[in-house]
Design an enzyme around this catalytic site. Structure first.
Site, mmCIF file in Angstrom:
data_model
loop_
_atom_site.group_PDB
_atom_site.id
_atom_site.type_symbol
_atom_site.label_atom_id
_atom_site.label_comp_id
_atom_site.label_asym_id
_atom_site.label_seq_id
_atom_site.Cartn_x
_atom_site.Cartn_y
_atom_site.Cartn_z
ATOM 1 N N CYS A 111 0.769 -1.453 0.254
ATOM 2 C CA CYS A 111 0.106 -0.278 0.102
ATOM 3 C C CYS A 111 0.799 1.616 0.543
ATOM 4 O O CYS A 111 0.547 2.515 -0.009
ATOM 5 C CB CYS A 111 -0.685 0.213 1.008
ATOM 6 S SG CYS A 111 -2.130 -1.500 1.341
ATOM 7 N N HIS A 257 -2.708 7.369 3.285
ATOM 8 C CA HIS A 257 -3.206 5.986 2.513
ATOM 9 C C HIS A 257 -4.782 5.278 2.993
ATOM 10 O O HIS A 257 -5.101 6.052 4.457
ATOM 11 C CB HIS A 257 -3.019 4.623 2.634
ATOM 12 C CG HIS A 257 -2.731 3.518 2.361
ATOM 13 N ND1 HIS A 257 -3.234 2.981 1.428
ATOM 14 C CD2 HIS A 257 -3.025 2.562 3.440
ATOM 15 C CE1 HIS A 257 -3.766 2.005 1.395
ATOM 16 N NE2 HIS A 257 -3.905 1.242 2.661
ATOM 17 N N ASN A 287 -10.131 0.526 0.303
ATOM 18 C CA ASN A 287 -8.984 -0.023 0.869
ATOM 19 C C ASN A 287 -8.755 -0.481 -1.051
ATOM 20 O O ASN A 287 -8.985 -1.212 -1.156
ATOM 21 C CB ASN A 287 -8.593 -0.265 1.831
ATOM 22 C CG ASN A 287 -6.546 -0.529 1.736
ATOM 23 O OD1 ASN A 287 -6.466 -0.143 0.848
ATOM 24 N ND2 ASN A 287 -6.246 -0.841 2.885
#
Length: 330
Positions: A111, A257, A287
């Site tokens: 990520c 993020h 996500n």
């Protein structure tokens, strides 16, 4: 030398899955998901491969910026869900968009991948032979999501984001790092198994399995990952500010993020930034791993949400455990 983002793009699968849709496959509810994650819906692929999502995001960036593909010198693609072990997704995308002059590299920092790639792009741009870099972050997490796990399956979506970057005479600072001891906390094991006909297990060196994976689905120790994230995100932003010689209050917009609203809120509170200086799109996309931040940047860019000259901070964390931050001028 700093960087300037001159174009942005995105691709989102047309299939939208809401929180209510999950009630048919696991024991959950819209209220439970919303309160714990901040998510309401996410885009899920319906057969399009990861490389195609990346290609369409790249095309969107090039077309919206009026950029000739032949002017791209380097393509960096970040993903944890590539379609092939080889060739790289970067090579596939290069061929598809006609960027014949570009070198091609895939990288996997989970990520945190986009910020890693931005740091890498800036280092290449310090030399005259690289003038434009195309960064593509394409993630198809539905490939590795366990849809029987009520705790994790609601978190993830599919998306791709892209940016074109040039060098600029503006301030820039970045921090990249990792804590490899946390590798067993967040992982998805490769489905590939070595079953060559010449195997002789008795000749293999003795070793202890690092990760005891039962299948190729994504596993996450949510509690431990949360503890890592809320600590490392503000630390990485503060370290980048220190490198740049500015206080955290000098950040005009923070793009974190998009893992979980509780993680974002806790990290932002530690930094002391007001909520209006933080960009969050969790409710719409969930996500999407390394595609989170470039997806946000495309929304910011095309929505005219930040004026030129503003100071932007990016921060991400992910499996590895990796982390990265960058501060630059919009």
């Amino acid at each position: 030398m700093g960087i300037k983002i001159i174009a942005t793009g995105r691709y989102l699968p047309r299939n939208i899955v809401t929180n209510d849709d999950f009630t048919g496959i696991v024991d959950t509810s819209d209220e439970w998901i919303s309160q714990r994650t901040g998510m309401k819906e996410r885009h899920i692929a319906s057969g399009e491969p990861t490389w195609l999502m990346g290609e369409l995001a790249a095309r969107d960036a090039l077309e919206s910026g009026g950029i000739d593909p032949l002017s791209i010198d380097l393509i960096l693609v970040t993903s944890v869900t590539p379609d092939y072990m080889t060739p790289s997704a970067a090579c596939i995308i290069q061929g598809r968009i006609g960027a014949a002059n570009a070198a091609c590299i895939d990288l996997n920092a989970a990520c945190a991948g986009f910020v890693y790639a931005l740091d890498m792009a800036r280092r290449y741009l310090c030399f005259d032979d690289v003038r434009r870099v195309l960064i593509v972050s394409a993630e198809e997490l539905s490939k590795i999501t366990d849809y029987t796990d009520r705790a994790s399956c609601v978190l993830f979506g599919d998306a791709a984001g892209a940016v074109v970057v040039e060098a600029a005479d503006t301030p820039f600072a970045s921090v990249i790092g990792a804590d490899g001891t946390g590798a067993p906390l967040l992982y998805a094991k490769s489905p590939a198994v070595n079953e060559n006909p010449f195997r002789k297990p008795e000749l293999a060196p003795e070793y202890e399995e690092i990760i005891h994976a039962k299948n190729h689905f994504l596993y996450m120790d949510g509690r431990e990952v949360y503890k890592f994230a809320v600590k490392i995100m503000p630390h990485a932003v503060q370290e980048a500010c220190d490198k740049l010689g500015v206080p955290v209050e000098a950040i005009d917009l923070l793009v974190p993020h998009q893992a979980n609203v509780r993680i974002v809120d806790t990290a932002v509170k530690t930094l002391g930034l007001p909520p209006e200086r933080v960009y969050v799109n969790l409710a719409k996309h969930g996500n999407v791993s390394s595609a989170c931040i470039p997806l946000c940047l495309d929304e910011i860019n095309k929505g005219g949400l930040v004026q030129p000259g503003r100071r932007i901070a990016l921060v991400g964390f992910g499996a590895g455990l990796t982390y990265a931050s960058a501060i630059f001028t919009w």
